[in-house]
Design an enzyme around this catalytic site. Structure first.
Site, short mmCIF file in Angstrom:
data_model
loop_
_atom_site.label_atom_id
_atom_site.label_comp_id
_atom_site.label_asym_id
_atom_site.label_seq_id
_atom_site.Cartn_x
_atom_site.Cartn_y
_atom_site.Cartn_z
N LYS A 187 8.76 38.80 28.55
CA LYS A 187 9.48 38.07 29.33
C LYS A 187 11.06 38.77 28.83
O LYS A 187 11.36 38.86 27.93
CB LYS A 187 9.92 36.55 28.93
CG LYS A 187 10.87 35.81 29.69
CD LYS A 187 10.40 34.15 29.46
CE LYS A 187 11.58 33.56 30.21
NZ LYS A 187 11.65 32.07 29.91
N ASP A 242 10.75 19.62 29.43
CA ASP A 242 10.41 20.18 30.80
C ASP A 242 9.13 20.18 31.06
O ASP A 242 8.60 21.01 31.32
CB ASP A 242 11.20 21.40 30.80
CG ASP A 242 11.35 21.83 32.36
OD1 ASP A 242 11.39 22.86 32.59
OD2 ASP A 242 11.24 20.82 33.17
#
Length: 910
Positions: free
Chosen positions: A118, A211
């Site tokens: 990432k 989240d």
């Protein structure tokens, strides 16, 4: 409100959120001056959410709008081209992108494996908050090590590119799976258990995800479940007063804000300070959706969805899905309470309830007919330079409290050492236990349940096996460990009041008093482990081993743990009574230790784990219904249950470490890799170390690793239990356990793994490659037979026995490959010819001594003297038995050490 009007409201509130609180009201007046209805809609939104503007404007739902906006599209093309190198990682392809990062598939050129990389988009290069958040996510994930949380491997910077390297997962997100509709109940519970355990691991580190949603749950192709994306996580344990971070979403999905909002807790919507219970609410919303196929909270706009979260309950699950049990629906409702105080107060409690819903039921059946489920073998033998530390603490609580409230634990012992057995005395308050504290021999102690003080019983060194109803003790004198948890000693009995123990029987592994005063005994006889009750009457025998025999309170049944593989603590609960064949009540667990009957004899409680080493407390009825009684961080081991229903437990923490010391006695180097590293072999030149990883870090199955003794990273060769390297170092022998155990040769370099034909083996216990590289010697058993040694061509289909039954130990073969040393059924070590014939005596090697290495000419051997500390290693002349001291070794730090389980020496003896 139309979508365009809602988007304008979002933009106004986002701009207001960026201002100081004192300026917000004036800004709202000015922004809506030309459109009075817009101001009414803003006020109506704030009013419907039941919160003041100051609080709501701080909420992640609104502050996210400044980052999640249709005007901020994701990258039209990948920022990194195929072939780009970020350190040792070569970019292969773009997997996905969003507002806070791009994720690529890449090749780790050092370990030759695929990883996910990432990177923070270059457009964020000067954005300090974004950089800080990116680094924080990496730090949060690095603090977690759990099979249900995506692992991070590395973090680095290449030029202006900041990147994080995580494990590469193949499968689909839960969000993608839910497109197909509701999931089967069995799958729901399975996935929910995994998510809850992952959340529990994060919460125990003080980390709140914030989240949690289906898009952040990944279902791997090998049936694993991983929690993703800790970019919004908050470490409440480190800074409980820190303000909530903004909610970040994927820039390429304009509707994501509404989706994220649908899984927020009421306190998150209101912008209040969050703790771990917010994640539990989000978990409940996910659980609801898996069962129903629809979201728990949804509306035509984000505002309506948030209002629903605050004011309404979702429709009853039972009305939409008839397969939802009332117990499971109660779990969902308990997660979705609006008030955090009324929800589950920890993910651990939530996991406990889910585990109880996944009870196993199976009818009693004869032992030979039951297949062994895939499991990890847990051997603590043959670890080169291993320091094994076991911290055992005895705790007690009442069985009856579980019906109305959470169990309450009271710690009773505080010293470091090993506790194998503890029992309640007849009064139900006194406790008698055996312990080896601080490296001393096993001794018997007594104490009162309400006191932290223990008193040594006036007896010679011995370990406790059982205590009778009249208070007589059954002891193991001179207990010795010789394979993993297997040990034996001389069975003796003695009144608790004192006196000299009366010896009864040698080489007894375990025993338990029956109500009538007779003893049930477990011992090794002629290649098999026997359960006898009373002594001499065989109720059951196995080429594996038996542990924890417990006679039922009514004296009718004996329950025991049946371990199919000798030395492996994977096992099943079984029962037997006189005149009947034994039968298993449960499948085989990856690890099973500890057992007791409930006072009414209706259940057998036991401690076991389906995978990994963290055992839970379980219960099974005589008709095979299993339930989870209790879970706790770490490993629980059941010791006893009193007549009044008080439960005695040990909390175990076992660390297995590998140390290597180079030529000339240089300072030792710790070469442990994960949490339970066991060394199996050294290459001839001493540069490579063969390891097995069997703890929580190894995941679903044990792993075979090769690591350089210079400290270079370990390379995973494959699944299984490593046993030895071939003479040329090109192959590692590994046993893979499952429904049908397999024997594999794994290449240590380039090449393909090779499966050794199974021949007639029922179980594999150990294996080595002979020096010719074409044959393997196997310690195993055929169906119905005892353990013995076999020789087999690697490509052949016939395994030829070379020893009688009862010859279980496989020691290093002679350099010419003509003889294999092994201990016979009475413990004498002999040399057995590979080509057949009578064994030769091996003078100078006693019972349970271990041959470590042959000299190149085969005239002498290095022998470890059993259980000496420091470890004494003698050079023994094969012909005469003359022994001279070669070396004494011990780890530099012996704190909490129970034993050096084994030693490996390179062929140059350096």
């Amino acid at each position: 409100m139309t979508p365009d009007r809602w988007r304008r409201v979002q933009e106004i509130l986002a701009e207001a959120a960026a201002l100081e609180a004192a300026s917000r009201s004036a800004f709202l007046d000015e922004a809506c001056r030309a459109d009075p209805e817009m101001r009414q809609e803003v006020d109506s939104l704030l009013s419907s959410l039941g919160t003041a503007p100051e609080g709501f404007l701080e909420s992640p739902a609104i502050r996210a709008v400044s980052e999640v906006s249709p005007a901020t599209p994701g990258p039209a093309s990948p920022s990194l081209a195929r072939g780009t190198r970020l350190g040792p990682y070569e970019i292969l392809a773009l997997l996905g992108s969003g507002g806070m990062g791009e994720v690529y598939r890449a090749k780790d050129t050092r370990l030759n494996r695929d990883v996910a990389v990432k990177v923070l988009p270059r457009s964020f290069a000067g954005n300090r908050p974004a950089l800080a958040r990116f680094k924080r996510e990496a730090q949060v994930i690095a603090a977690l090590s759990h099979p249900n949380i995506r692992a991070i491997h590395d973090f680095g910077e290449e030029g202006d590119v900041l990147y994080a390297v995580t494990e590469f997962l193949q499968g689909q997100t839960l969000q993608e799976r839910l497109v197909e509709g509701a999931l089967p109940r069995r799958k729901v519970v399975e996935f929910a258990q995994a998510i809850a355990h992952g959340l529990s691991a994060a919460h125990e580190k003080g980390i709140v995800h914030r989240d949690l949603k289906p898009a952040n749950i990944f279902l791997t192709d090998d049936r694993g479940v991983k929690i993703l994306d800790f970019g919004l996580a908050k470490v409440i344990a480190r800074d409980p007063t820190a303000p909530d971070a903004p909610t970040a979403g994927d820039a390429t999905e304009p509707g994501l804000l509404m989706g994220t909002v649908g899984y927020m807790s009421p306190e998150q919507v209101r912008g209040k300070t969050l703790d771990h219970r917010s994640d539990i609410f989000s978990f409940g919303a996910i659980l609801y959706e898996m069962l129903s196929g629809r979201r728990a909270f949804h509306g035509d706009s984000a505002a309506e969805t948030m209002s629903t979260i605050l004011k309404e309950d979702p429709p009853e699950l039972s009305a939409m899905n008839q397969n939802v049990s009332p117990a499971l629906e109660r779990v969902v409702h308990h997660c979705l309470e609006k008030n955090p105080e009324q929800r589950f107060q920890s993910a651990r409690d939530l996991a406990f309830h889910l585990d109880a819903l996944s009870s196993i039921s199976s009818a009693p059946r004869p032992i030979p007919a039951v297949p062994v489920v895939p499991r990890r073998r847990r051997l603590l033998l043959a670890a080169a330079g291993v320091l094994a530390a076991v911290v055992a603490a005895v705790a007690v609580w009442r069985l009856t409290t579980l019906k109305t409230e959470l169990a309450r634990y009271r710690q009773l012992t505080f010293r470091r050492g090993t506790i194998l057995t503890a029992r309640f005395a007849k009064d139900g308050e006194s406790i008698v236990y055996g312990a080896a504290w601080d490296g001393e021999p096993f001794r018997v102690f007594s104490m009162r349940a309400g006191s932290p003080e223990s008193a040594a019983v006036a007896l010679p060194p011995a370990d406790l096996l059982s205590i009778s109803a009249s208070g007589e003790l059954a002891l193991a004198l001179n207990r010795r460990f010789f394979l993993g948890r297997i040990s034996d000693g001389t069975l003796a009995r003695v009144p608790f009041a004192g006196g000299a123990p009366r010896e009864l029987l040698e080489r007894v592994q375990d025993a338990d008093w029956a109500p009538d005063g007779s003893l049930a005994v477990v011992r090794w006889v002629e290649g098999k482990t026997r359960l006898e009750w009373p002594e001499g009457r065989v109720l059951y025998e196995t080429p594996g081993w038996i542990s924890h025999p417990r006679v039922s309170p009514d004296g009718t049944w004996i329950a025991f743990l049946d371990h199919p593989v000798y030395g492996d603590d994977g096992g099943a609960v079984a029962v037997v009574r006189a005149g009947e064949a034994p039968h298993r009540l449960t499948p085989v667990y990856a690890s099973a230790q500890g057992m007791a009957w409930t006072p009414d004899a209706r259940e057998v409680w036991f401690s076991a784990s389906r995978k990994g080493g963290n055992a839970s407390l379980l219960a099974v009825t005589l008709d095979g219904r299993v339930r989870t009684v209790a879970r706790a961080p770490g490993c629980l081991r059941l010791l006893d249950i009193s007549r009044a229903g008080r439960v005695l437990l040990a909390r175990e923490s076992t660390v297995t470490s590998v140390f290597v010391r180079g030529p000339g006695g240089r300072e030792e180097r710790d070469l442990s890799w994960l949490d339970q590293s066991t060394a199996r072999d050294l290459s001839a030149d001493g540069t490579k170390l063969l390891l097995t990883e069997e703890g929580e870090g190894a995941g679903e199955s044990s792993g075979v690793y090769l690591r350089g003794t210079d400290g270079s990273p370990a390379v995973r060769l494959g699944d299984g239990i490593a046993t030895a390297l071939s003479a040329d170092g090109k192959w590692a022998v590994a046993i893979v356990l499952g429904l049908r155990p397999q024997l594999w040769l794994l290449p240590t370099g380039a090449g393909e793994a090779e499966l050794v034909p199974r021949a007639r083996m029922e179980e594999y216990h150990w294996a080595r490659v002979l020096p010719d590289g074409r044959h393997v010697v196997i310690s195993g058993n055929e169906k119905g037979g005892g353990v013995r040694l076999f020789v087999q061509e690697i490509s052949g289909v016939t395994a030829r026995p070379i020893t009688p039954e009862g010859t279980a130990y496989l020691l290093p073969p002679s350099p010419d490959g003509k003889f294999v040393p092994s201990a016979d059924s009475v413990g004498d070590v002999k040399l057995y010819p590979i080509d057949g014939g009578q064994p030769q005596s091996l003078p100078g090697v006693g019972r349970r001594d271990e041959i470590l290495l042959w000299s190149a000419d085969g005239r002498s051997i290095l022998v470890r003297r059993h259980l000496s500390l420091p470890v004494r290693i003698d050079r023994v002349d094969v012909a005469t038995g003359k022994a001279t001291l070669w070396r004494e070794i011990a780890p530099a730090d012996r704190t909490g050490m129970t034993e050096v389980s084994s030693v490996r020496i390179s062929k140059d003896e350096s």
